[in-house]
Motif scaffolding. Structure first.
Motif, mmCIF file in Angstrom:
data_model
loop_
_atom_site.group_PDB
_atom_site.id
_atom_site.type_symbol
_atom_site.label_atom_id
_atom_site.label_comp_id
_atom_site.label_asym_id
_atom_site.label_seq_id
_atom_site.Cartn_x
_atom_site.Cartn_y
_atom_site.Cartn_z
ATOM 1 N N LEU A 33 120.901 81.325 -4.599
ATOM 2 C CA LEU A 33 119.847 80.776 -3.747
ATOM 3 C C LEU A 33 119.274 79.510 -4.357
ATOM 4 C CD1 LEU A 33 118.159 84.213 -3.245
ATOM 5 C CD2 LEU A 33 119.352 82.963 -1.442
ATOM 6 N N GLU A 34 118.922 78.577 -3.512
ATOM 7 C CA GLU A 34 118.313 77.324 -3.934
ATOM 8 C C GLU A 34 116.954 77.604 -4.567
ATOM 9 O OE1 GLU A 34 118.247 73.525 -4.666
ATOM 10 O OE2 GLU A 34 119.771 74.099 -3.207
ATOM 11 N N GLY A 35 116.760 77.158 -5.798
ATOM 12 C CA GLY A 35 115.553 77.456 -6.555
ATOM 13 C C GLY A 35 114.275 76.877 -5.999
ATOM 14 N N GLU A 36 114.361 75.764 -5.286
ATOM 15 C CA GLU A 36 113.135 75.127 -4.795
ATOM 16 C C GLU A 36 112.352 76.037 -3.847
ATOM 17 O OE1 GLU A 36 113.384 71.925 -1.671
ATOM 18 O OE2 GLU A 36 115.515 72.098 -2.151
ATOM 19 N N TYR A 37 113.025 76.975 -3.195
ATOM 20 C CA TYR A 37 112.342 77.861 -2.249
ATOM 21 C C TYR A 37 111.618 79.019 -2.931
ATOM 22 C CZ TYR A 37 115.245 75.200 0.931
ATOM 23 O OH TYR A 37 115.846 74.180 1.608
ATOM 24 N N PHE A 38 111.762 79.128 -4.250
ATOM 25 C CA PHE A 38 111.057 80.175 -4.977
ATOM 26 C C PHE A 38 109.609 79.776 -5.260
ATOM 27 C CE2 PHE A 38 115.205 81.727 -5.225
ATOM 28 C CZ PHE A 38 115.224 82.988 -5.769
ATOM 29 N N ASP A 39 109.274 78.517 -4.998
ATOM 30 C CA ASP A 39 107.912 77.980 -5.136
ATOM 31 C C ASP A 39 107.374 78.014 -6.563
ATOM 32 O OD1 ASP A 39 107.413 76.926 -2.679
ATOM 33 O OD2 ASP A 39 106.210 78.577 -1.939
ATOM 34 N N TYR A 40 108.211 77.616 -7.513
ATOM 35 C CA TYR A 40 107.790 77.473 -8.904
ATOM 36 C C TYR A 40 107.991 76.031 -9.379
ATOM 37 C CZ TYR A 40 107.559 82.558 -9.428
ATOM 38 O OH TYR A 40 107.232 83.888 -9.300
ATOM 39 N N GLY A 41 108.025 75.089 -8.468
ATOM 40 C CA GLY A 41 108.271 73.699 -8.848
ATOM 41 C C GLY A 41 109.702 73.526 -9.312
ATOM 42 N N ASP A 42 109.886 72.781 -10.394
ATOM 43 C CA ASP A 42 111.233 72.512 -10.907
ATOM 44 C C ASP A 42 111.712 73.556 -11.911
ATOM 45 O OD1 ASP A 42 111.357 70.226 -9.373
ATOM 46 O OD2 ASP A 42 110.545 68.943 -10.958
ATOM 47 N N VAL A 47 119.207 80.936 -8.327
ATOM 48 C CA VAL A 47 119.153 82.361 -8.672
ATOM 49 C C VAL A 47 120.108 83.109 -7.745
ATOM 50 C CG1 VAL A 47 117.695 84.420 -8.815
ATOM 51 C CG2 VAL A 47 116.736 82.179 -9.381
ATOM 52 N N CYS A 48 120.976 83.918 -8.340
ATOM 53 C CA CYS A 48 121.893 84.706 -7.514
ATOM 54 C C CYS A 48 121.169 85.924 -6.938
ATOM 55 C CB CYS A 48 123.129 85.121 -8.309
ATOM 56 S SG CYS A 48 122.827 86.384 -9.559
ATOM 57 N N LEU A 49 121.748 86.489 -5.894
ATOM 58 C CA LEU A 49 121.140 87.650 -5.252
ATOM 59 C C LEU A 49 121.019 88.837 -6.203
ATOM 60 C CD1 LEU A 49 122.751 87.584 -1.689
ATOM 61 C CD2 LEU A 49 120.427 86.939 -2.330
ATOM 62 N N ASN A 50 121.984 89.003 -7.112
ATOM 63 C CA ASN A 50 121.913 90.116 -8.073
ATOM 64 C C ASN A 50 120.694 89.992 -8.978
ATOM 65 O OD1 ASN A 50 124.102 91.756 -7.415
ATOM 66 N ND2 ASN A 50 125.519 90.467 -8.537
ATOM 67 N N CYS A 51 120.473 88.805 -9.530
ATOM 68 C CA CYS A 51 119.331 88.598 -10.431
ATOM 69 C C CYS A 51 118.010 88.752 -9.688
ATOM 70 C CB CYS A 51 119.416 87.228 -11.104
ATOM 71 S SG CYS A 51 120.709 87.142 -12.374
ATOM 72 N N GLU A 57 114.508 87.339 -11.900
ATOM 73 C CA GLU A 57 113.721 86.188 -11.419
ATOM 74 C C GLU A 57 113.171 86.625 -10.084
ATOM 75 O OE1 GLU A 57 111.555 83.488 -11.572
ATOM 76 O OE2 GLU A 57 113.128 82.746 -12.910
ATOM 77 N N MET A 58 111.937 86.218 -9.772
ATOM 78 C CA MET A 58 111.315 86.626 -8.527
ATOM 79 C C MET A 58 110.686 85.431 -7.816
ATOM 80 S SD MET A 58 109.684 90.338 -9.244
ATOM 81 C CE MET A 58 109.343 90.532 -10.978
ATOM 82 N N VAL A 59 110.522 85.602 -6.530
ATOM 83 C CA VAL A 59 109.913 84.587 -5.681
ATOM 84 C C VAL A 59 108.401 84.603 -5.888
ATOM 85 C CG1 VAL A 59 109.543 83.904 -3.274
ATOM 86 C CG2 VAL A 59 111.749 84.844 -3.971
ATOM 87 N N ASN A 60 107.794 83.446 -5.892
ATOM 88 C CA ASN A 60 106.340 83.350 -5.975
ATOM 89 C C ASN A 60 105.734 83.779 -4.637
ATOM 90 O OD1 ASN A 60 103.741 82.695 -6.858
ATOM 91 N ND2 ASN A 60 103.907 80.634 -6.043
ATOM 92 N N VAL A 61 104.833 84.720 -4.673
ATOM 93 C CA VAL A 61 104.094 85.145 -3.483
ATOM 94 C C VAL A 61 102.641 84.767 -3.731
ATOM 95 C CG1 VAL A 61 103.379 87.074 -2.030
ATOM 96 C CG2 VAL A 61 105.688 87.030 -2.982
ATOM 97 N N PRO A 62 102.141 83.760 -3.011
ATOM 98 C CA PRO A 62 100.763 83.309 -3.232
ATOM 99 C C PRO A 62 99.740 84.405 -2.959
ATOM 100 C CG PRO A 62 101.983 81.758 -1.855
ATOM 101 C CD PRO A 62 102.826 82.979 -1.988
ATOM 102 N N GLU A 63 98.605 84.267 -3.595
ATOM 103 C CA GLU A 63 97.539 85.256 -3.466
ATOM 104 C C GLU A 63 97.069 85.413 -2.020
ATOM 105 O OE1 GLU A 63 93.061 86.134 -5.179
ATOM 106 O OE2 GLU A 63 94.334 84.721 -6.260
ATOM 107 N N PHE A 64 97.096 84.326 -1.239
ATOM 108 C CA PHE A 64 96.610 84.443 0.140
ATOM 109 C C PHE A 64 97.513 85.355 0.978
ATOM 110 C CE2 PHE A 64 99.443 80.790 0.753
ATOM 111 C CZ PHE A 64 99.972 80.993 2.025
#
Length: 145
Positions: A33-42, A47-51, A57-64
């Motif tokens: 997966l393209e890293g930019e969509y994980f919302d951690y900047g650069d 990240v592969c689907l297995n990881c 590695e996990m996707v950033n989920v904002p507090e809101f």
């Protein structure tokens, strides 16, 4: 790899957006997966689907987004007390962080419904919307375009 299941993202092999860049965690070159969509900047490149599924590695989920689920649970579900709401929010958010991000959703702005985050099932085109919609009046609107 094809047997990976994600609670909030249906059929990632078909519906996710992949890159040719190797996974920065394990070095795998398949279904990354393209890293930019994980919302951690650069910080995240690929990240592969297995990881992702394993939580390496996990996707950033904002507090809101967490607050949205919390508010929804308080209005929708009778969970009894604040501890149950907090537990459900924490568990659901942790699970969401292990799901592929949807590239066109900014800030991983996940919606909620029926006491949980919604499940992404892919994009619907005009014909699928017409086929699946129950209201005859709405069908007429779609046929105009």
């Amino acid at each position: 790899m094809n047997n990976l299941k994600f609670k909030y993202f249906s059929n990632p092999i078909k519906n996710a957006e992949f890159t040719d860049v190797k996974c920065q965690i394990c070095g795998m070159n398949e279904y990354c997966l393209e890293g930019e969509y994980f919302d951690y900047g650069d910080d995240v490149i690929s990240v592969c689907l297995n990881c992702l599924s394993d939580g390496r590695e996990m996707v950033n989920v904002p507090e809101f987004i967490e607050k949205r689920l919390e508010k929804h649970l308080k209005e929708y579900k009778d969970l009894g007390d604040e501890i149950k709401v907090d537990k459900k929010v924490k568990e659901s958010t942790e699970e969401l962080r292990k799901n592929p991000p949807v590239p066109w959703i900014q800030y991983n702005d996940w919606q909620v419904c029926c006491g949980d985050f919604v499940r992404y099932i892919g994009e619907w085109g005009k014909m699928r919307l017409i086929k699946m919609h129950r209201m005859e009046m709405a069908k007429g609107i779609f046929y105009q375009f």
